[in-house]
Scaffold this active site. Structure first.
Site, PDB file in Angstrom:
ATOM      1  N   ASN A  56      -2.977 -17.671 -15.827  1.00 17.66           N
ATOM      2  CA  ASN A  56      -3.173 -18.802 -15.658  1.00 17.66           C
ATOM      3  C   ASN A  56      -4.410 -19.152 -16.411  1.00 17.66           C
ATOM      4  O   ASN A  56      -5.199 -18.406 -17.110  1.00 17.66           O
ATOM      5  CB  ASN A  56      -3.343 -19.446 -14.211  1.00 17.66           C
ATOM      6  CG  ASN A  56      -2.800 -20.708 -14.140  1.00 17.66           C
ATOM      7  OD1 ASN A  56      -3.368 -21.910 -14.724  1.00 17.66           O
ATOM      8  ND2 ASN A  56      -1.905 -21.050 -13.149  1.00 17.66           N
ATOM      9  N   HIS A  74     -22.383  -0.551 -15.281  1.00 14.55           N
ATOM     10  CA  HIS A  74     -23.476   0.383 -15.750  1.00 14.55           C
ATOM     11  C   HIS A  74     -23.774   1.263 -14.810  1.00 14.55           C
ATOM     12  O   HIS A  74     -23.465   0.867 -13.322  1.00 14.55           O
ATOM     13  CB  HIS A  74     -24.767  -0.398 -15.885  1.00 14.55           C
ATOM     14  CG  HIS A  74     -24.715  -1.532 -17.146  1.00 14.55           C
ATOM     15  ND1 HIS A  74     -25.175  -0.922 -18.373  1.00 14.55           N
ATOM     16  CD2 HIS A  74     -24.375  -2.620 -17.331  1.00 14.55           C
ATOM     17  CE1 HIS A  74     -24.959  -2.130 -19.223  1.00 14.55           C
ATOM     18  NE2 HIS A  74     -24.639  -3.108 -18.565  1.00 14.55           N
ATOM     19  N   ALA A 129      -6.058 -16.818  -7.305  1.00 16.82           N
ATOM     20  CA  ALA A 129      -6.989 -17.496  -7.969  1.00 16.82           C
ATOM     21  C   ALA A 129      -8.360 -16.687  -7.621  1.00 16.82           C
ATOM     22  O   ALA A 129      -8.734 -16.472  -6.663  1.00 16.82           O
ATOM     23  CB  ALA A 129      -6.957 -18.878  -7.599  1.00 16.82           C
ATOM     24  N   ALA A 163      -6.310 -14.922  -2.864  1.00 14.41           N
ATOM     25  CA  ALA A 163      -7.326 -15.727  -3.738  1.00 14.41           C
ATOM     26  C   ALA A 163      -8.622 -15.255  -3.226  1.00 14.41           C
ATOM     27  O   ALA A 163      -8.876 -14.971  -2.045  1.00 14.41           O
ATOM     28  CB  ALA A 163      -7.140 -17.247  -3.441  1.00 14.41           C
TER      29      ALA A 163
END
Length: 192
Positions: A81, A111, A137, A155
């Protein structure tokens, strides 16, 4: 840097990666301003970004971001999406029928935690997502994670550990794992 290892910043490998990032950023910038229905132009830019044509029945809704592109392996029938980011230098694989919600971020590099090494090295580990996974999402998937077949990532989750097959993963909670500071005799580290 593909795999679990360090890359020295300013090495030849780092310089080649940085040059690719500049090239791909220009390509994704062009992709993300195309009219949505210009399928031919989108297909050509994805071919240049990924180094090969998109597999059959892959759907990607721009805006789309990647820092390298050549190490993003998409199987057939993947759906991505809008507004997703793939930092793929160490490798990302999405199996068949994976569905990725909007604003999902895949990160394969980072890192070291140690402050002395942080400015000198990049770390990296691949991400592997098995078949038929649904990623909701706003999810963030961190380096080295494998997600098992048929799993669902809810999500907003931050996925820092492997996910077994046929599992539901939820939540995002930051917790202190380690502290360091300057003591009389140098850096002091505390593990909790």
């Amino acid at each position: 840097m593909p795999g679990d290892r360090l890359m020295r910043i300013h090495s030849d490998e780092f310089k080649a990666m940085a040059a690719r990032v500049v090239e791909v950023t220009a390509l994704t910038s062009r992709l993300n301003v195309l009219p949505f229905d210009n399928e031919a132009a989108k297909a050509e830019l994805f071919k240049r970004i990924l180094g090969r044509p998109l597999p059959p029945r892959v759907t990607i809704y721009p805006p789309f971001y990647t820092d390298h592109g050549l190490r993003l392996d998409l199987a057939e029938r993947v759906f991505i999406n809008q507004n997703c980011t793939f930092l793929d230098y160490a490798g990302i694989r999405l199996g068949e029928r994976v569905m990725v919600g909007p604003k999902v971020t895949f990160i394969t590099s980072g890192h070291p935690v140690d402050p002395e090494e942080r400015r000198h090295y990049l770390t990296g580990a691949p991400i592997d997502v098995a078949e038929n996974v649904w990623i909701g999402a706003g999810v963030t998937i961190l380096p080295g994670v494998s997600i098992g077949r048929d799993s669902v990532i809810a999500a907003g989750a931050v996925v820092a550990d492997d996910v077994p097959a046929a599992s539901l993963v939820t939540g995002a909670k930051a917790t202190v794992q380690r502290q360091w500071g300057q003591g009389e005799f140098g850096t002091v580290s505390t593990v909790r």
